[in-house]
Design a protein around this motif. Structure first.
Motif, PDB file in Angstrom:
ATOM      1  N   ARG A 121       0.801  -1.373   0.221  1.00 27.99           N
ATOM      2  CA  ARG A 121      -0.390   0.005  -0.035  1.00 27.99           C
ATOM      3  C   ARG A 121       0.738   1.186   0.096  1.00 27.99           C
ATOM      4  NH1 ARG A 121      -5.203  -0.024   1.484  1.00 27.99           N
ATOM      5  NH2 ARG A 121      -4.977  -1.866   2.624  1.00 27.99           N
ATOM      6  N   GLY A 122       0.545   2.144  -0.818  1.00 22.93           N
ATOM      7  CA  GLY A 122       1.094   3.556  -1.028  1.00 22.93           C
ATOM      8  C   GLY A 122       2.495   3.432  -1.605  1.00 22.93           C
TER       9      GLY A 122
ATOM     10  N   THR B  81      -4.402   3.385  -8.244  1.00 25.90           N
ATOM     11  CA  THR B  81      -3.164   2.977  -7.470  1.00 25.90           C
ATOM     12  C   THR B  81      -2.285   1.725  -7.762  1.00 25.90           C
ATOM     13  OG1 THR B  81      -4.411   2.402  -5.436  1.00 25.90           O
ATOM     14  CG2 THR B  81      -3.806   4.571  -5.603  1.00 25.90           C
TER      15      THR B  81
ATOM     16  N   ASP C 294      -2.796  -0.440  -3.879  1.00 27.67           N
ATOM     17  CA  ASP C 294      -3.616   0.006  -2.588  1.00 27.67           C
ATOM     18  C   ASP C 294      -4.861  -0.832  -2.426  1.00 27.67           C
ATOM     19  OD1 ASP C 294      -1.431   1.993  -2.519  1.00 27.67           O
ATOM     20  OD2 ASP C 294      -2.945   3.460  -1.820  1.00 27.67           O
TER      21      ASP C 294
END
Length: 237
Positions: free
Chosen positions: A144-145, A165, A168
Motif C-alpha cells: 500500500r502506498g 493506485t 493500494d
C-alpha cells in the motif's frame, strides 16, 4: 483452299485443353469452403481476434475493443515476457461460472459457428486479458502506498488508469513467481481481479505459462482506436 482449312484449324484449337466455364453458383461452395479452412488455420495457428469483456485494462484497452492475438510465437518456443499484454485461459476460479447466451437458437448456432472459425468471439471460452508484470523466478512487491517492484526495482507505470493506485486496493506484500508461471495485473488496478485478488486461493494467483493463448499485439477495432501494444519502457531497463 485457305477458306476450307481455317475452320478445321479453329476446331482443332478449340478441342485442345479448352474447358467450359462453370456457373458461379457451382464455384461458390468451393470458394466458401476454402475461405473457412483458411480462417480456421489462421485462428488455430497464427492470429485470432478477441473481444475485451470488461474495463480491467483501461485505458490501454476499452470494453468491447477487438484485439489481435499472436498465436504463432509460442509454436517456436517463445514465452511471455514482462510488460506484454496476454490472453490466457482461466487458471481456475477467476471467472464466474456460466455466461449469458443468446436466447434465439438460430442466432446462437450462428454465433458458435462463426466463433469456431475465429470470425466472432465465443461466449463459451473462459479467457482473460492482463499485463505480465513478472515471470518465473521474479519477486514482486505490492504494498500500500508504494509502486510495484519487480526484483527490487520500482516500475514506472504511466499506462495504469488515471486515478488508480498501483497496489493500494490489493496489497499482497512480497511474492515469488514459480517457474513456468506468470504474475499478471490489469492496467485499471482498482477494477481488476488479477493475480493480487487470487493470491490466497489455490494456485496463489499465478498463471501457468501453458494457459497463455498468445500475446495481444494490436487493437484492431474500432478503427478509431487502432494501435499497437508495445512493451512499456519500464520493463526494458
Amino acid at each position: 483452299m485457305t477458306d476450307e482449312k481455317e475452320p478445321d484449324e479453329r476446331r482443332r484449337r478449340r478441342g485442345r485443353g479448352v474447358r467450359t466455364k462453370r456457373p458461379w453458383w457451382k464455384e461458390l461452395p468451393v470458394l466458401v469452403g476454402v475461405a473457412l479452412v483458411l480462417a480456421l488455420v489462421i485462428k488455430s495457428f497464427l492470429v485470432q481476434a478477441f473481444s475485451i469483456p470488461s474495463g480491467s485494462m483501461q485505458n490501454t484497452l476499452q470494453k468491447d475493443d477487438r484485439v489481435l492475438v499472436d498465436k504463432l510465437t509460442p509454436w517456436f518456443g517463445g514465452t511471455p515476457q514482462r510488460g506484454e499484454v496476454v490472453v490466457f485461459r482461466d487458471p481456475g476460479g477467476w471467472l464466474p461460472e456460466g455466461a449469458p447466451q443468446e436466447s434465439n437458437a438460430a442466432l446462437r448456432g450462428m454465433q458458435k459457428a462463426l466463433a469456431f472459425v475465429g470470425l466472432m468471439p465465443s461466449v463459451d471460452e473462459k479467457d482473460l486479458i492482463k499485463r505480465v508484470i513478472a515471470v518465473g523466478g521474479d519477486s514482486v512487491e505490492c504494498n500500500r502506498g508504494e509502486p510495484v517492484k519487480v526484483n527490487g526495482k520500482p516500475l514506472d507505470e504511466p499506462y495504469i488508469h488515471p486515478g488508480s493506485t498501483p497496489c493500494d486496493d490489493y496489497p499482497v506484500g512480497t511474492v515469488t513467481v514459480p517457474e513456468d508461471h506468470l504474475w499478471v495485473m490489469g492496467d485499471h488496478r482498482n477494477d481488476s481481479l488479477d493475480s493480487r485478488a487470487h493470491v490466497h486461493e489455490p494456485g496463489g494467483g499465478f498463471v501457468p505459462v501453458k494457459n497463455v493463448i498468445g500475446r495481444a499485439v494490436t487493437v484492431a477495432w474500432p478503427i478509431s482506436r487502432w494501435d499497437t501494444l508495445p512493451v512499456p519502457d519500464t520493463f526494458r531497463r
